[in-house]
Design an enzyme around this catalytic site. Sequence first.
Site, PDB file in Angstrom:
ATOM      1  N   LYS A 134       3.251   3.891  -0.881  1.00  0.00           N
ATOM      2  CA  LYS A 134       2.971   5.428  -2.760  1.00  0.00           C
ATOM      3  C   LYS A 134       4.274   6.027  -2.193  1.00  0.00           C
ATOM      4  O   LYS A 134       4.470   7.208  -1.403  1.00  0.00           O
ATOM      5  CB  LYS A 134       1.793   6.367  -2.312  1.00  0.00           C
ATOM      6  CG  LYS A 134       0.592   5.506  -2.549  1.00  0.00           C
ATOM      7  CD  LYS A 134       0.071   5.607  -1.604  1.00  0.00           C
ATOM      8  CE  LYS A 134      -1.304   4.647  -1.855  1.00  0.00           C
ATOM      9  NZ  LYS A 134      -1.623   3.511  -0.687  1.00  0.00           N
TER      10      LYS A 134
ATOM     11  N   HIS B  26       0.797  -1.171  -0.259  1.00  0.00           N
ATOM     12  CA  HIS B  26       0.380  -0.128   0.040  1.00  0.00           C
ATOM     13  C   HIS B  26       0.979   1.209   0.002  1.00  0.00           C
ATOM     14  O   HIS B  26       0.177   2.295   0.381  1.00  0.00           O
ATOM     15  CB  HIS B  26      -0.840   0.109   1.164  1.00  0.00           C
ATOM     16  CG  HIS B  26      -2.272   1.201   1.208  1.00  0.00           C
ATOM     17  ND1 HIS B  26      -2.367   2.120   2.192  1.00  0.00           N
ATOM     18  CD2 HIS B  26      -2.938   0.736   0.418  1.00  0.00           C
ATOM     19  CE1 HIS B  26      -2.930   2.607   1.770  1.00  0.00           C
ATOM     20  NE2 HIS B  26      -4.161   1.947   0.881  1.00  0.00           N
TER      21      HIS B  26
ATOM     22  N   HIS C 119      -8.897  10.826   2.032  1.00  0.00           N
ATOM     23  CA  HIS C 119      -8.089   9.905   1.423  1.00  0.00           C
ATOM     24  C   HIS C 119      -6.961  10.772   2.160  1.00  0.00           C
ATOM     25  O   HIS C 119      -5.792   8.916   2.328  1.00  0.00           O
ATOM     26  CB  HIS C 119      -7.444   9.845  -0.028  1.00  0.00           C
ATOM     27  CG  HIS C 119      -7.748   8.459  -0.377  1.00  0.00           C
ATOM     28  ND1 HIS C 119      -5.647   8.066  -0.142  1.00  0.00           N
ATOM     29  CD2 HIS C 119      -8.231   7.119  -0.427  1.00  0.00           C
ATOM     30  CE1 HIS C 119      -5.517   7.007  -0.513  1.00  0.00           C
ATOM     31  NE2 HIS C 119      -6.925   5.762  -1.264  1.00  0.00           N
TER      32      HIS C 119
ATOM     33  N   ASP D 157       0.702  16.553  20.056  1.00  0.00           N
ATOM     34  CA  ASP D 157       1.082  18.416  21.199  1.00  0.00           C
ATOM     35  C   ASP D 157       1.746  18.941  20.200  1.00  0.00           C
ATOM     36  O   ASP D 157       3.281  19.800  20.732  1.00  0.00           O
ATOM     37  CB  ASP D 157       2.063  17.089  21.841  1.00  0.00           C
ATOM     38  CG  ASP D 157       1.025  16.070  22.907  1.00  0.00           C
ATOM     39  OD1 ASP D 157       0.256  16.800  23.364  1.00  0.00           O
ATOM     40  OD2 ASP D 157       1.746  15.679  23.758  1.00  0.00           O
TER      41      ASP D 157
ATOM     42  N   ASP E 142      16.974  10.263  -8.189  1.00  0.00           N
ATOM     43  CA  ASP E 142      18.322  10.412  -8.470  1.00  0.00           C
ATOM     44  C   ASP E 142      19.079   9.691  -7.041  1.00  0.00           C
ATOM     45  O   ASP E 142      19.761  10.352  -6.703  1.00  0.00           O
ATOM     46  CB  ASP E 142      18.402  11.691  -9.018  1.00  0.00           C
ATOM     47  CG  ASP E 142      19.071  11.550 -10.944  1.00  0.00           C
ATOM     48  OD1 ASP E 142      18.282  10.862 -10.832  1.00  0.00           O
ATOM     49  OD2 ASP E 142      18.253  12.472 -11.078  1.00  0.00           O
TER      50      ASP E 142
ATOM     51  N   LYS F 131      -3.874  10.750   5.455  1.00  0.00           N
ATOM     52  CA  LYS F 131      -4.127   9.863   6.692  1.00  0.00           C
ATOM     53  C   LYS F 131      -2.256  10.728   6.242  1.00  0.00           C
ATOM     54  O   LYS F 131      -1.630  10.268   6.795  1.00  0.00           O
ATOM     55  CB  LYS F 131      -2.887   8.533   6.156  1.00  0.00           C
ATOM     56  CG  LYS F 131      -4.039   7.305   5.125  1.00  0.00           C
ATOM     57  CD  LYS F 131      -3.259   7.419   3.542  1.00  0.00           C
ATOM     58  CE  LYS F 131      -4.011   6.558   2.837  1.00  0.00           C
ATOM     59  NZ  LYS F 131      -5.168   5.988   2.750  1.00  0.00           N
TER      60      LYS F 131
END
Length: 478
Positions: free
Chosen positions: A209, A207, A396, A403, A214, A398
């Site tokens: 991404k 999952h 979508h 704090d 380089d 995450k």
Amino acid sequence: MRQSKNRSKRGWLWLALGVPSLLAILGLACCTRLPTLSPELSRSARTPLIIEGANGPLSARQAKAILLRLSESAPATGIFDRHLALEEAINGSPLSAGNAVQLLQDGPATYRAMFAAILAAQDHINMETYILDDDEVGQRFAQALIEKQRAGVQVNLLRDSAGTMATPAAFFERLRAAGIAELEFNPLNPVHALSERSEWELNQRDHRKLLIVDGRIAFLGGINISSVYSGGSFKSGSHAAKTANAQSGLAWRDTDLQLQGPVVADLQRLFIASWQAQQGPPLAARHYFPALPAVGREVVRAIGSSPDEPFSLIYATLLSAIASAETSVHLTNAYFVPDPRLLAALIDAAQRGVDVSLILPGKSDSQLVLQAGRASYAPLLQAGVKIFEHQGAILHAKSASIDGVWSTVGSTNLDWRSFVHNQELNAVVLGADFGAQLQALFERDLRASTQISWAMWQQRPLSDRLQEWFASAWAYWL
């Protein structure tokens, strides 16, 4: 709240009442396989904190100077020191100093930055993705990668089999024909899978991404390669999650990071480890680990998790950060199906006076996951957790800000799948400067959200409660 058509409600009711009780038993049985924490994480740190710079591990004096700067920028309550101690205890990878971190909101800004990096590539491009659609955006990426491969830049693509199962084989054949090294993570086809490796791990998915160019610049977060992101949070995209987009007309809201500096080498190591674990062909010889001078002031830890490991390091880190929270826990997450430990950690934080606020989706591409998450609202609301549902876009993203000094962005959802079944990737950024940026983004999303009160939640219809009950039985597998 959610507006469902009568026909949809009747369908849910039939499923909930018509499914044999065995399925519910199966769902409950799965709960015995909770994500596990290493016992050492509950003890005080005894190993020295390692901070790496451009030329390797920093001296004790250099590390102390960096930590002092970060501590001085945080509230004068010792909060930063406590979160630093947390990172010492969970010492899976070193902290990396001297990085530049740019917060990217939604597809247009992220894609612009990615294409600029790809265009400037001179040595290699490593891409790891869950979804790579054969649509306008996917074709743009394919063409850009092919052109770079033909120009002598080695392109290595690792893509998940389940996430790309709707993408025609011809799409990837075109990439391979151009010389791009392409590897399918845990093929769904058992014949294909077992011909290349000894096990068929159908339920384990990649999952992550990640794009690395380089060995100097990297991108990570929640954004896949798909036209659903092409319009940002305020315009409609197209393709992938076709049902949600076609029915709602909503675009997708997501968050990514652009990183430069020594932490890119840590991300490169994670990519290469995934490639090798999938028994991919040897990577073409390239300069994968160039010298990386300090380019900024951010202290970052790259955290990868895999179902092959004893426990999810991302899960352990997040739980410990929530347990250490003193003022605020602000979470934005697309797929929220908490296991008992995460649920307890959020409730405990709220009960000791911490501002626990969750921004969760009001609309989703997965109705089953949405309802499974809502099944946990009641105990959270009763404990004082504030729940907001994002409106006007498919959420979508995450991310988490705790704090104001401990921040993370990545691919990890707050559900069983991310913590138990998936390979995931997050970056943790320490310090109040980046924390303020992520907090500003949280507040922007808050203004586009509707708060769910306990009084409101008690009045939801029976049909909604039945949907939640049915969906929650499948929580472990969603």
